[in-house]
Every structure is written in C-alpha cells, then in structure tokens.
Motif scaffolding. Sequence first.
Motif, PDB file in Angstrom:
ATOM      1  N   ASN A  60       0.832  -1.198   0.000  1.00 49.71           N
ATOM      2  CA  ASN A  60       0.000   0.000   0.000  1.00 49.71           C
ATOM      3  C   ASN A  60       0.870   1.252   0.000  1.00 49.71           C
ATOM      4  O   ASN A  60       2.100   1.178  -0.121  1.00 49.71           O
ATOM      5  CB  ASN A  60      -0.970  -0.015   1.190  1.00 49.71           C
ATOM      6  N   SER A  61       0.219   2.406   0.159  1.00 50.78           N
ATOM      7  CA  SER A  61       0.939   3.676   0.063  1.00 50.78           C
ATOM      8  C   SER A  61       1.950   3.859   1.186  1.00 50.78           C
ATOM      9  O   SER A  61       2.856   4.682   1.081  1.00 50.78           O
ATOM     10  CB  SER A  61      -0.066   4.836   0.084  1.00 50.78           C
ATOM     11  N   GLU A  62       1.812   3.092   2.278  1.00 54.31           N
ATOM     12  CA  GLU A  62       2.750   3.174   3.390  1.00 54.31           C
ATOM     13  C   GLU A  62       3.855   2.128   3.300  1.00 54.31           C
ATOM     14  O   GLU A  62       4.681   2.006   4.198  1.00 54.31           O
ATOM     15  CB  GLU A  62       1.995   3.007   4.715  1.00 54.31           C
ATOM     16  N   GLY A  63       3.851   1.348   2.221  1.00 53.44           N
ATOM     17  CA  GLY A  63       4.866   0.323   2.036  1.00 53.44           C
ATOM     18  C   GLY A  63       4.546  -0.985   2.727  1.00 53.44           C
ATOM     19  O   GLY A  63       5.378  -1.911   2.737  1.00 53.44           O
ATOM     20  N   ARG A  64       3.365  -1.098   3.302  1.00 57.07           N
ATOM     21  CA  ARG A  64       2.975  -2.320   3.999  1.00 57.07           C
ATOM     22  C   ARG A  64       2.548  -3.396   2.996  1.00 57.07           C
ATOM     23  O   ARG A  64       1.834  -3.114   2.033  1.00 57.07           O
ATOM     24  CB  ARG A  64       1.809  -2.044   4.941  1.00 57.07           C
ATOM     25  N   GLY A  65       2.961  -4.618   3.230  1.00 52.76           N
ATOM     26  CA  GLY A  65       2.523  -5.713   2.385  1.00 52.76           C
ATOM     27  C   GLY A  65       1.063  -6.042   2.659  1.00 52.76           C
ATOM     28  O   GLY A  65       0.705  -6.378   3.793  1.00 52.76           O
TER      29      GLY A  65
END
Length: 271
Positions: A223-228
């Motif tokens: 996602n936009s926060e880099g979370r898988g």
Amino acid sequence: MTRNHSSDQIGTLPEGGKARRVYLHLQQEITRGIYSVGEALPGEQKLAATLEVSRVTVRRALDALEREGLIKRRAGSGTTVCGPRPQPAMAADFSTLIPQLVEMGQSTTARLLSFSYGVAPGGIASAMGLLPRDRVQMAVRLRLVEGIPFSHLTTWVPEDIAQGYSEAELATTPLFRLLERSGVKVTSANQSVSATLASPDVSEALGVSIGAPLLSIDRVVRNSEGRGVEYLSALYRPDMFKLEMSLSRVGAGEGRHWEPVIQTPKRETAE
C-alpha cells in the motif's frame, strides 16, 4: 498417478522414465509443428533406434500421445499426427501484466478450494514485512476458462484487512477488487516469474500430471505506506497461458539495445 479429468485435458505421462522422455520429446516436436498435422511419424523401430530406447518404451510413449489426441494409429497405415487439440487460452502482455491479471476476473470463473486464518509461513511473512506471530487469511482458488482450470492461486492477506470481505465474496470477486473496496490504496508491487513442477495437490486441481511444468508468478502487493497487503503465489498451465512482450530496438552504435514497449492493458485478457 493423476487422473485424466476429461478428453479436453492433457493426458497422463506414461510409466517409466525413458517412456516419459520419449513422450515429452515427441509431444514437443508435434506442438512446435516439426511434425505437421496429417504427417506420418517414423515407425516404432526407427524411433527406438533414433532415440536409443526399446520398442516397448516407444509404444508406451505413443499410447500416451494417442490418449492425448496428438496422434492416431491404424494397423497397416502407421501413426499420423493429429496436432494439438484446440484449448481455450489466456494471454497477457508482460509489460502490463498486473492490470491484465486483475481484469482477468471478467472473462474467467473462480472456484474457492480453501479458506482459513493462521500465522503466515516464514518466507511469506518476511516478504510482506510481517511480524512472526502476525495472522493472515490464506485462500486457495482455482481459476477456469470455459470450465477448464488454468491457474492455481494461493493468497495471503493480513487478518485486519481480510476481515473487510467474506469467504463467499472471495469465491465470486477478484481479490484486488475486494482490497480496494476495503479501503486499501495499492501503490506498488514486486513480482517474479519462474518455472516449477506440479505437486500432487496442484496437479489434481489443474488436471495435469504430477511433475508437469508450470509457469510460476509470485507477487507482493504494497500500500501507500509500504505495507505488504497481499502475497500471491500463482501457478499457470503453460498450455493455456502465455506471457507476451513487444520489444523495440533503440539507441545507436554499441549502445543499441532492446527495450520493452509499454502498451495499454487489454481488458479482455486479464487475473
């Protein structure tokens, strides 16, 4: 031995390593057009001598090719090539693969094989950036075109995200659509393409022989926060799915090289 589900699916490999080698050799030559439709194959004795195997081994391989519908044998007239049976197929341009795979849900059907929650396997957790005890939803789906299975999809989604949709919805709606509906803003993905061999459970689901070659795609969506937010492990039958890429020759002199041509996704050939 894997069962042969119907006459529309590929046949079972013959018993014995040598017979399988002969079968795969002849199958490849037929599907590549080295032997054209209607052409006679060399006789059993000649094939045995050329391939350095016994006539019994050749006969086993020919039996499997005949079951698959690639050849026809008649007493007194030899063996003729029938050609590969037409199969419904899916294709995707490699340069726009992700959006095409998402849209594939529009022209195929899916069957949910399993659905559960638990701790992610170590390699999956590491790739998604999860903590060792983080729970995920794991689902296994079979995607079919014209009723014939062509892909085996295993997905892992963090539990808090997966609670935004139900098991029934996953059975009828592409996962990417469900993630977006749940408010997930996908911005990037890492993807790798390789080859593998069909395990017993996958071969049963796809209707192929154990050990048959499969196209393997692994993808981590973030996602936009880099979370898988999703890990996808997809296995495709190579006789029903192919990746295509257009290339252009660019540059000048010694720096001249190939570059992919980025094309607009084709909505009708896409998950």
